[in-house]
Every structure is written in structure tokens, then in C-alpha cells.
Design a protein around this motif. Structure first.
Motif, PDB file in Angstrom:
ATOM      1  N   GLY A   9       0.824  -1.207   0.000  1.00 50.68           N
ATOM      2  CA  GLY A   9       0.000   0.000   0.000  1.00 50.68           C
ATOM      3  C   GLY A   9       0.850   1.245   0.000  1.00 50.68           C
ATOM      4  N   GLY A  10       0.453   2.233   0.823  1.00 57.52           N
ATOM      5  CA  GLY A  10       1.178   3.491   0.852  1.00 57.52           C
ATOM      6  C   GLY A  10       0.770   4.345   2.033  1.00 57.52           C
TER       7      GLY A  10
ATOM      8  N   ASP B   5       1.046   2.196  -9.565  1.00 56.74           N
ATOM      9  CA  ASP B   5       1.960   1.433 -10.408  1.00 56.74           C
ATOM     10  C   ASP B   5       1.946   0.007  -9.885  1.00 56.74           C
ATOM     11  N   LEU B   6       1.214  -0.860 -10.559  1.00 57.60           N
ATOM     12  CA  LEU B   6       0.968  -2.210 -10.063  1.00 57.60           C
ATOM     13  C   LEU B   6       2.061  -3.201 -10.456  1.00 57.60           C
ATOM     14  N   GLY B   7       3.133  -2.688 -11.045  1.00 64.54           N
ATOM     15  CA  GLY B   7       4.225  -3.575 -11.429  1.00 64.54           C
ATOM     16  C   GLY B   7       4.828  -4.325 -10.253  1.00 64.54           C
ATOM     17  N   VAL B   8       4.799  -3.706  -9.061  1.00 58.71           N
ATOM     18  CA  VAL B   8       5.356  -4.382  -7.890  1.00 58.71           C
ATOM     19  C   VAL B   8       4.550  -5.630  -7.530  1.00 58.71           C
TER      20      VAL B   8
ATOM     21  N   ILE C 254       5.690  -3.477   1.259  1.00 56.72           N
ATOM     22  CA  ILE C 254       5.865  -3.124  -0.150  1.00 56.72           C
ATOM     23  C   ILE C 254       5.058  -1.866  -0.447  1.00 56.72           C
ATOM     24  N   ASP C 255       5.770  -0.792  -0.770  1.00 59.47           N
ATOM     25  CA  ASP C 255       5.117   0.467  -1.132  1.00 59.47           C
ATOM     26  C   ASP C 255       4.702   0.414  -2.595  1.00 59.47           C
ATOM     27  N   VAL C 256       3.435   0.679  -2.848  1.00 60.24           N
ATOM     28  CA  VAL C 256       2.928   0.706  -4.229  1.00 60.24           C
ATOM     29  C   VAL C 256       2.880   2.171  -4.663  1.00 60.24           C
TER      30      VAL C 256
END
Length: 207
Positions: free
Chosen positions: A8-9, A43-46, A32-34
Motif C-alpha cells: 500500500g502506501g 503502479d501495479l508492477g510491484v 511493499i510500497d505501491v
């Protein structure tokens, strides 16, 4: 070993990550920072770089944008096949017959009364008291110490700010924000906002 990904963030991401670490010290917990672009798109690449078969996920994004961005990120995770878990702090008191949906956060020393229901993607912060037989619907945000009486119904995408208390039997419509630190003693229409910057509630009339 199965991983737990907290994605998330914002400050809520850090809060959720630390809570998971404390509650599950022997597990592999990864924050995991999105990232978001200027248009606030994720940015959904992560997420695409993770294997759903190797772990479980919790989506942590705050109440900005009416709780819809947290729901958007949760849906993106589900579309990619991730299993979403809920977090219940070890010090929370959960009574019998409580139903809790996926990707729900229940903070420290929260008290959830018997027969109540908390739907998916809702955040219940530390010290909240939810009375028996009450329901908090999907994608809500309930801040620290909020007091909710018995048989209260809170609609989807509501935000209940610190200092608010809701009398038993009250219905809060979807998309409402209870920002005044007071006791709410009557039903709240959909999308009504009690903002501390204003002396009167803001009503949004639906067509």
C-alpha cells in the motif's frame, strides 16, 4: 516459508506493517510500497513481481479518496490471484458470533461485541468499541477510540473520526463522514459530511 506482504502506501502502510511484525515475529513479513503517479494511479508492477502461491497479502492504504483507493488496490491484488488476510491485534477482544471479512484491520484493545459484523476492507483502529449486533459495511475507516453502540448500521465507505460516538440503533448512510467529536443520536443520510471546519453538516443530494 509463506511470506506475508503488506502492500500500500502512506503512514497507514507503516502502521499495518509494524502491527503484523509485532503479532507474528516468527513469520516473514515484508512491506511493499505501491507508488502512485501524478494522476494518483497505482503502479501495479510491484504486484506483478510477486508469486501468489508463495504468500498472502494485506492491503494497507488510508481513508483518502473516500476509502476507494484502498478498495481499488485490494481488487487489483485479488485479480492477480493473491489471498488476502485480515489482521486482528492479539489484545483485541472479539466476542462470539462475530463475522469479519477479508482485508479487515482490527487494532489494539478494540472491543467487538457479540453478533456484530465487519465487512471486507474495513479498518478498525485501536481502542474502538463496537456494540453487539452492529454492522460496519465494506471499506470503512474508524479512527482510534470511536464508540459505537449496539445495533448500529454503518454504510459502505464511511469515515468515523476520533472523538465520535454513535448511539445505539443509529443508521449511518454510505459515504458519510462523522468528523465532529460528539454523540450522534439520529440517523445520518448518505454522503453527509460533518467537517470540523464548518458549523453545519454538508449534505450531498443524490439524483
Amino acid at each position: 516459508m509463506t511470506s506475508r506482504w503488506i502492500v500500500g502506501g502512506g503512514t497507514y502502510l507503516e502502521q499495518a506493517f509494524r502491527a503484523w511484525q509485532q503479532a507474528h515475529p516468527d513469520d516473514t513479513v515484508e512491506k511493499i510500497d505501491v507508488p502512485q503517479g501524478r494522476d494518483y494511479r497505482f503502479d501495479l508492477g510491484v504486484l506483478d513481481g510477486l508469486n501468489p502461491a508463495q504468500g498472502v497479502m494485506f492491503v494497507a492504504f488510508d481513508e483518502r479518496f473516500g476509502n476507494f483507493k484502498r478498495m481499488e488496490l485490494m481488487q487489483a491484488a485479488m485479480e492477480r490471484g493473491f489471498k488476502l488476510e485480515s489482521f486482528i491485534h492479539p489484545s483485541a477482544s472479539i466476542s462470539a458470533g462475530v463475522a469479519i471479512g477479508m482485508n479487515v484491520f482490527i487494532g489494539a484493545h478494540a472491543v467487538i461485541g457479540h453478533g456484530s459484523r465487519i465487512d471486507y476492507n474495513t479498518v478498525i483502529h485501536a481502542g474502538v468499541h463496537l456494540g453487539p449486533g452492529s454492522r460496519v459495511k465494506a471499506s470503512c475507516w474508524v479512527e482510534n477510540g470511536v464508540q459505537i453502540g449496539a445495533n448500529v448500521d454503518i454504510g459502505t465507505h464511511c469515515t468515523i473520526r476520533m472523538g465520535a460516538a454513535i448511539q445505539a440503533g443509529i443508521k449511518v448512510g454510505r459515504g458519510a463522514e462523522l468528523g465532529w467529536p460528539q454523540l450522534y443520536t439520529s440517523d445520518v443520510p448518505n454522503k453527509t459530511v460533518f467537517d470540523i471546519r464548518y458549523d453545519e453538516p454538508i449534505y450531498t443530494h443524490e439524483g
